[in-house]
Design a protein around this motif. Sequence first.
Motif, PDB file in Angstrom:
ATOM      1  N   PRO A 312       0.825  -1.218   0.000  1.00 21.84           N
ATOM      2  CA  PRO A 312       0.000   0.000   0.000  1.00 21.84           C
ATOM      3  C   PRO A 312       0.854   1.261   0.000  1.00 21.84           C
ATOM      4  O   PRO A 312       1.944   1.287   0.584  1.00 21.84           O
ATOM      5  CB  PRO A 312      -0.798  -0.125   1.304  1.00 21.84           C
ATOM      6  CG  PRO A 312      -0.829  -1.580   1.605  1.00 21.84           C
ATOM      7  CD  PRO A 312       0.478  -2.112   1.112  1.00 21.84           C
ATOM      8  N   ASP A 315      -0.557   7.178   0.977  1.00 18.24           N
ATOM      9  CA  ASP A 315      -1.910   7.738   0.968  1.00 18.24           C
ATOM     10  C   ASP A 315      -2.956   6.676   1.290  1.00 18.24           C
ATOM     11  O   ASP A 315      -3.934   6.942   1.999  1.00 18.24           O
ATOM     12  CB  ASP A 315      -2.214   8.365  -0.398  1.00 18.24           C
ATOM     13  CG  ASP A 315      -1.424   9.646  -0.628  1.00 18.24           C
ATOM     14  OD1 ASP A 315      -0.979  10.243   0.368  1.00 18.24           O
ATOM     15  OD2 ASP A 315      -1.246  10.033  -1.797  1.00 18.24           O
ATOM     16  N   GLU A 316      -2.771   5.456   0.758  1.00 20.54           N
ATOM     17  CA  GLU A 316      -3.725   4.381   1.040  1.00 20.54           C
ATOM     18  C   GLU A 316      -3.741   4.051   2.529  1.00 20.54           C
ATOM     19  O   GLU A 316      -4.806   3.856   3.128  1.00 20.54           O
ATOM     20  CB  GLU A 316      -3.367   3.136   0.230  1.00 20.54           C
ATOM     21  CG  GLU A 316      -3.695   3.247  -1.253  1.00 20.54           C
ATOM     22  CD  GLU A 316      -3.253   2.036  -2.039  1.00 20.54           C
ATOM     23  OE1 GLU A 316      -3.974   1.643  -2.973  1.00 20.54           O
ATOM     24  OE2 GLU A 316      -2.184   1.466  -1.723  1.00 20.54           O
ATOM     25  N   ASP A 319      -5.500   6.628   4.730  1.00 20.71           N
ATOM     26  CA  ASP A 319      -6.966   6.649   4.644  1.00 20.71           C
ATOM     27  C   ASP A 319      -7.627   5.651   5.588  1.00 20.71           C
ATOM     28  O   ASP A 319      -8.849   5.699   5.769  1.00 20.71           O
ATOM     29  CB  ASP A 319      -7.413   6.351   3.207  1.00 20.71           C
ATOM     30  CG  ASP A 319      -7.194   7.549   2.282  1.00 20.71           C
ATOM     31  OD1 ASP A 319      -7.055   8.669   2.808  1.00 20.71           O
ATOM     32  OD2 ASP A 319      -7.153   7.353   1.063  1.00 20.71           O
ATOM     33  N   CYS A 379      -6.283  -2.086   2.825  1.00 23.67           N
ATOM     34  CA  CYS A 379      -5.827  -1.219   1.717  1.00 23.67           C
ATOM     35  C   CYS A 379      -6.010  -1.928   0.378  1.00 23.67           C
ATOM     36  O   CYS A 379      -6.458  -1.314  -0.603  1.00 23.67           O
ATOM     37  CB  CYS A 379      -4.359  -0.840   1.912  1.00 23.67           C
ATOM     38  SG  CYS A 379      -4.073   0.396   3.200  1.00 23.67           S
ATOM     39  N   LYS A 382      -9.744  -2.067  -0.503  1.00 21.49           N
ATOM     40  CA  LYS A 382     -10.235  -0.771  -0.971  1.00 21.49           C
ATOM     41  C   LYS A 382      -9.663  -0.428  -2.349  1.00 21.49           C
ATOM     42  O   LYS A 382     -10.315   0.248  -3.145  1.00 21.49           O
ATOM     43  CB  LYS A 382      -9.869   0.316   0.050  1.00 21.49           C
ATOM     44  CG  LYS A 382     -10.618   0.176   1.377  1.00 21.49           C
ATOM     45  CD  LYS A 382     -10.132   1.175   2.410  1.00 21.49           C
ATOM     46  CE  LYS A 382     -10.604   2.591   2.123  1.00 21.49           C
ATOM     47  NZ  LYS A 382     -12.055   2.714   2.281  1.00 21.49           N
ATOM     48  N   ARG A 383      -8.437  -0.887  -2.613  1.00 22.39           N
ATOM     49  CA  ARG A 383      -7.811  -0.596  -3.907  1.00 22.39           C
ATOM     50  C   ARG A 383      -8.616  -1.184  -5.058  1.00 22.39           C
ATOM     51  O   ARG A 383      -8.742  -0.564  -6.126  1.00 22.39           O
ATOM     52  CB  ARG A 383      -6.374  -1.153  -3.924  1.00 22.39           C
ATOM     53  CG  ARG A 383      -5.620  -0.887  -5.226  1.00 22.39           C
ATOM     54  CD  ARG A 383      -4.261  -1.559  -5.211  1.00 22.39           C
ATOM     55  NE  ARG A 383      -3.375  -1.011  -4.189  1.00 22.39           N
ATOM     56  CZ  ARG A 383      -2.162  -1.497  -3.904  1.00 22.39           C
ATOM     57  NH1 ARG A 383      -1.713  -2.564  -4.566  1.00 22.39           N
ATOM     58  NH2 ARG A 383      -1.414  -0.937  -2.969  1.00 22.39           N
TER      59      ARG A 383
END
Length: 781
Positions: A312, A315-316, A319, A379, A382-383
């Motif tokens: 990740p 930024d990932e 979050d 992560c 969500k990616r």
Amino acid sequence: MFQHIRTDSLDNYFLNLNQRNGNNVFFYRINSYSNDIWDFICRYYEQARKNGVIIDGRIPAVDQNHISYYHEMMGDSFVLDRQFIMTALQKWLPRMNAIQCNEISRSMYDTISELASKGKNQNILKNAYIKFMCWLYYRFESLVSRLGENEIPKIFCNGIGSHYELMLLSMLSSAGCDIVIVQTNGDTQYSVFDPDSEISDIWTETGTAFPTDFSIKKIQQTVSEKLNAVSICGDKPLYNVVTNSWSSGEGLSDVLTPPEQRGQENEICNIFGQINGVYSRADYVNELISFRNNMNNQKRNLIIVNNEIAEPTYDEISDIVRSNYSTPLMAVTGIARNINIADSSLQQTLRYYFSQIMPKYAVDCSINKFVNMCVYVICWIKRWQKKLFSGWKKENIPCFMLFNCKIDEIRTAFLEILSFMPVDIVILNPVMDKNCIAYNERCSILNYEESLDIDIFPEGVAMRAGTVAYHAERELDTLLYQDTGIYRNHQYTKASAIVLDTMFEEIEILWNEELKYRPNFSTDNGEVIIPVFFAKVSGVKEGNPKAYWQFIKKLNTDDTIIINGQTTSFTSHVNANPYNAMGRTLGSLNPYTLGSSNPYSANRRTSPYNQSANTTQGAVSFWKNNILQRTAIKNSPDYKYKVLREDMQNHILDKLQMLIESRIIKGTFENGMEYKIISTVLNLDRDIIRKLQNFDFTKKNPKIIYINTGDNSITQEQAITFEFLSMLGFDVLFMIPTGYNNIENYYSRSIISEHQIGSYVYDMKVPDFSRIRLPWGRKKY
């Protein structure tokens, strides 16, 4: 009447009465610990809390107030008669129905009768009767009023306190209760009360000793955490996916089977499989292209990940909302809140399996490391969740494909969670690399015999695909170069150096030999063991300077760099060493000195150990948490080894990590010495870099000869460099005619083989080796 029986599964404790074969209950004591037993204890504790009694240590004692109230209500009489006991129970515990009173009275009568048969007098029998009645009234009143119901009452005991308590438990077991006794200190105390294990059975599952912090409070905390997890992640998935059982084992053909044609009607079926090797080298690329086109025609999303599931990004990770957690379950529950999908059923299913699967990866893992694993998995979810689940329909199951991807434990966890979702997961490993295997029992494996060297999935971008002739040549390579003693150029990418302890005479014999012919050379599991010289020669044999210089001349091969420690100048064999012809000095191109010329100095203008505000890529930033920051090093604009082949860069960074961890350099991990080591190693001279680029681990290795004929001491940076080059696979030979201590002063332990060959000679002048003539026949020194 109930009977306690044996079982082969603790899960049977949770069967209702109508699911058991007759009026059967369980009464076990547990003396060992495992993760499965812990899960059972927490689950059983929660059942006992809702529908039974929890005893921590022992049942509270009957005091005088309890006895006085009993006498006030029931009088002072006692007769060892079942009808007397039943009549008393009906008055003492009016919430019990006739059947319950009958069971308790029968059980109590049998228990007290057994005491009488052992010769106990009337007074003891009466006291036991009153004790049992008070316990039933003050501690078990709500439990006995549930006897005979379909949901069998539960008693959980953390230890056992006395013989009378065990008799009461036996009485309640016969009346229809399940009972578990946890004994963190084993059976020692229990065996005093029940030496022949007649009252309860021992659970014999192999386990370990109970943790020192085991307690009712810890059980309560875990149960509370699980309830919280259920409130967030649900107690069951809303989508139950059938994985692999429906498939025919045909690999990509199964993936192309339309979802509506899989399994039974109303089933959601997916694939979680790995294909190692290829069916046909000639047709493989076309097969992949056809597969991609068919997926497009079915309007099914296809995600292809080449080479690696990338870590990740900053930024990932930023979050992900998280907090401080003290247990893995708290971490999983808290972090699962980050899973947010428009389809609420998919969201709950994904949260549920995340909460169920991740905790098993917490075994032998610190809480911080486990939290990081959870964050990574979220992560990755969500990616790709938008492409996987946006507008999801049963007839359009997406496919998540990994192509030549390295798969470690954390990536396996991610894939396992995803495999419970309506997603096909396919791992393609055409080169049959062991690092690309997902070690998970849910993943089906399909193996083909042939291997194909192809780097990425063919998607209209630059890629490699070998011809039939190319692969035939690779097979021939395997036959020629596998365990034959013959090696292809740069066949091996990993190596470890070992220092040879030899006689002085053997240096000249072995110096110019290929490494594969030296003693102790070996290859194993893709790694080469390189035997090298790291030796010091003190004195001059027979005090003969001419023979001394001729000896060095013989060792001055095309792979050798000679360093004059007195004048700090390089000299080399004529037409081979560029330093001799160019007349450069060690001071003018010093690969070992820190300072303004070293881009990795932690402070270019002052100390090499403190990061300067003007230094964007100082050595300090390259060593964190005792780990070399390889990505930061390679991304540094000053990184000079990027021109080297990738495997040699990795070799350099592997040995740099090893050099620091070994603490061979005195002062490592004191006053920032590790940063000085990094600064020195990352600033090797261009000619050394070129020798590294050309270095083949099975052939001749590069060499350094350091000569010091005077009083000058070697520098710390040189000492670091020489030891590092030795670890890389260089031969390093120190020629010290004076016999002075020199290089030894910088090492924390003896790592140099020293040869005393003659008397000490001082103030010798290092000659121009291009003018040295060897004796006829190259007589050995």
